[in-house]
Design a protein around this motif. Sequence first.
Motif, short mmCIF file in Angstrom:
data_model
loop_
_atom_site.label_atom_id
_atom_site.label_comp_id
_atom_site.label_asym_id
_atom_site.label_seq_id
_atom_site.Cartn_x
_atom_site.Cartn_y
_atom_site.Cartn_z
N PRO A 161 0.82 -1.27 -0.01
CA PRO A 161 -0.26 0.18 0.04
C PRO A 161 1.00 1.32 -0.03
CG PRO A 161 0.09 -1.08 2.04
CD PRO A 161 0.67 -2.01 1.37
N ARG A 162 1.97 1.35 0.62
CA ARG A 162 2.85 2.20 0.76
C ARG A 162 4.32 2.00 1.23
NH1 ARG A 162 4.46 1.64 5.18
NH2 ARG A 162 3.52 2.70 7.09
N ILE A 163 5.38 2.61 0.57
CA ILE A 163 6.79 2.12 1.06
C ILE A 163 7.27 3.39 1.69
CG2 ILE A 163 9.18 1.35 0.30
CD1 ILE A 163 7.65 -0.64 -1.59
N ILE A 164 7.70 3.39 2.96
CA ILE A 164 8.41 4.43 3.35
C ILE A 164 9.89 4.55 3.11
CG2 ILE A 164 8.80 5.47 5.78
CD1 ILE A 164 6.04 5.92 4.77
N VAL A 165 10.51 5.72 2.72
CA VAL A 165 12.03 5.86 2.58
C VAL A 165 12.45 6.79 3.49
CG1 VAL A 165 13.67 6.49 0.72
CG2 VAL A 165 11.77 5.38 0.03
N GLY A 166 13.63 6.58 4.08
CA GLY A 166 14.07 7.27 5.15
C GLY A 166 15.62 6.87 5.81
N ARG A 167 15.82 7.80 6.64
CA ARG A 167 16.99 7.39 7.43
C ARG A 167 16.70 6.66 8.75
NH1 ARG A 167 18.68 12.06 8.68
NH2 ARG A 167 18.60 11.98 10.99
N SER A 168 15.61 6.67 9.28
CA SER A 168 15.13 5.87 10.36
C SER A 168 15.23 4.43 10.07
CB SER A 168 13.67 6.36 10.73
OG SER A 168 13.22 5.36 11.70
N GLY A 169 15.46 3.59 10.99
CA GLY A 169 15.53 2.28 10.96
C GLY A 169 14.32 1.66 10.95
N HIS A 170 13.12 2.45 11.16
CA HIS A 170 11.75 1.97 10.89
C HIS A 170 11.28 2.27 9.64
CE1 HIS A 170 11.41 1.61 15.30
NE2 HIS A 170 12.04 2.71 15.58
N ALA A 171 12.26 2.74 8.68
CA ALA A 171 11.57 2.67 7.26
C ALA A 171 11.46 1.48 6.74
CB ALA A 171 12.54 3.86 6.63
N ASP A 172 10.76 1.47 5.49
CA ASP A 172 10.91 0.15 4.70
C ASP A 172 12.12 0.15 3.89
OD1 ASP A 172 8.21 -0.50 5.55
OD2 ASP A 172 7.41 1.01 4.15
N LEU A 183 12.24 10.70 8.00
CA LEU A 183 10.94 9.99 7.13
C LEU A 183 11.14 11.14 6.01
CD1 LEU A 183 8.08 8.99 6.31
CD2 LEU A 183 7.23 10.53 7.76
N HIS A 184 11.57 10.68 4.81
CA HIS A 184 12.04 11.33 3.68
C HIS A 184 10.94 11.39 2.53
CE1 HIS A 184 15.34 13.46 1.61
NE2 HIS A 184 14.48 13.38 0.64
N ALA A 185 10.47 10.20 2.14
CA ALA A 185 9.39 10.14 1.09
C ALA A 185 8.46 8.94 1.39
CB ALA A 185 10.27 10.30 -0.19
N VAL A 186 7.55 8.95 0.53
CA VAL A 186 6.68 7.73 0.48
C VAL A 186 6.17 7.33 -0.96
CG1 VAL A 186 4.56 9.30 0.50
CG2 VAL A 186 4.48 6.85 1.26
N ILE A 187 6.37 6.13 -1.47
CA ILE A 187 6.36 5.36 -2.40
C ILE A 187 4.89 4.76 -2.57
CG2 ILE A 187 6.93 3.79 -4.24
CD1 ILE A 187 9.94 4.06 -3.01
N TYR A 188 4.17 5.20 -3.35
CA TYR A 188 2.66 4.64 -3.33
C TYR A 188 1.98 4.40 -4.80
CZ TYR A 188 1.37 9.43 -4.70
OH TYR A 188 1.48 10.71 -5.36
N ASP A 198 7.44 13.67 -1.73
CA ASP A 198 8.10 14.12 -0.57
C ASP A 198 7.32 14.11 0.69
OD1 ASP A 198 9.69 15.84 1.19
OD2 ASP A 198 10.18 17.04 -0.24
N ALA A 199 7.66 13.53 1.74
CA ALA A 199 6.93 13.38 3.05
C ALA A 199 7.49 14.41 4.18
CB ALA A 199 7.20 12.04 3.61
N GLY A 200 7.67 15.64 3.61
CA GLY A 200 8.13 16.71 4.56
C GLY A 200 9.60 16.65 4.81
N SER A 201 10.50 16.10 3.87
CA SER A 201 11.79 16.16 4.16
C SER A 201 12.39 17.55 4.38
CB SER A 201 12.40 15.25 3.18
OG SER A 201 12.49 15.93 1.73
#
Length: 275
Positions: A161-172, A183-188, A198-201
């Motif tokens: 449904p979505r893939i989170i891209v970011g520096r956090s270890g919790h990102a996909d 939390l940098h971006a979201v792929i959907y 852009d997710a508010g990076s």
Amino acid sequence: MPELLVSKASGDLLLSQPLQPRTLLTLGRSERSSIVIPDDRTSRHHAVLFEHRGVWHLVDLGSKAGLANDAGKITCHRFETEDSWVRMGPVILWLTDPPEPETGPDPRPVELETEPPFRIAAEFLRDDPPPVPATDPLPLLLAGRTASDRAVRLLDLGDAPRIIVGRSGHADLVIDDPAVSPLHAVIYREEDRWAIADAGSETGLRANGRRWLRKILEPGTRVEFGETTLVPVEPERLFTADDHDAEVPETGFDPFDFGSAFVDETPQNTPNPDG
């Protein structure tokens, strides 16, 4: 369970939508949006709403009217309390019973199974390209590599449904780079194609040398996260010479709102050296 409420500016309630964790909703004038706002002040692809670690985010996709809250015009809004609201064109959005944000230490990529600076969650990682149905119009893979590690890793978009891209270890998709926000971006999935927003990076979403709020992912598009590059590819073509040298023409904001929206970074009021 939290619910998204959509009302007119007058306060008349238009919609109540239950929200499930790890999902993404598209909002806009398009009839294929998850939530349709049939008003000319709403762009066809206006915003996306997604959850990450217990917090719901509403992200502008380069819409004409944009988003605004009590702080003014914004590109990303976080629903952290029941009093948190955002205006999207002709409507107001807020959440009832927002969940508590997840807490706890953020795992560093060096503590994960794959070496930094590039780590893909196991459910999205492929060692070999999977077969692609001939009827599928989309590339199903993002091929990624860094300047220091030329090995290509494949991100399988699948039916996520979505893939989170970011520096956090919790990102996909974790990219351990100071140029990348937690939390940098979201792929959907947007209708019949994949897109990235852009997710508010802090440093912005960059692709093909430009900064974007929303970019349609087409074969050959080069999405840059610091030293890491992602390229949508057909399974049989992974970082070929043609992909490396190709230049994709950019036409800016599509007036019909079918394409991508980039941020104009041209300096304003630049003095004319010729007088």
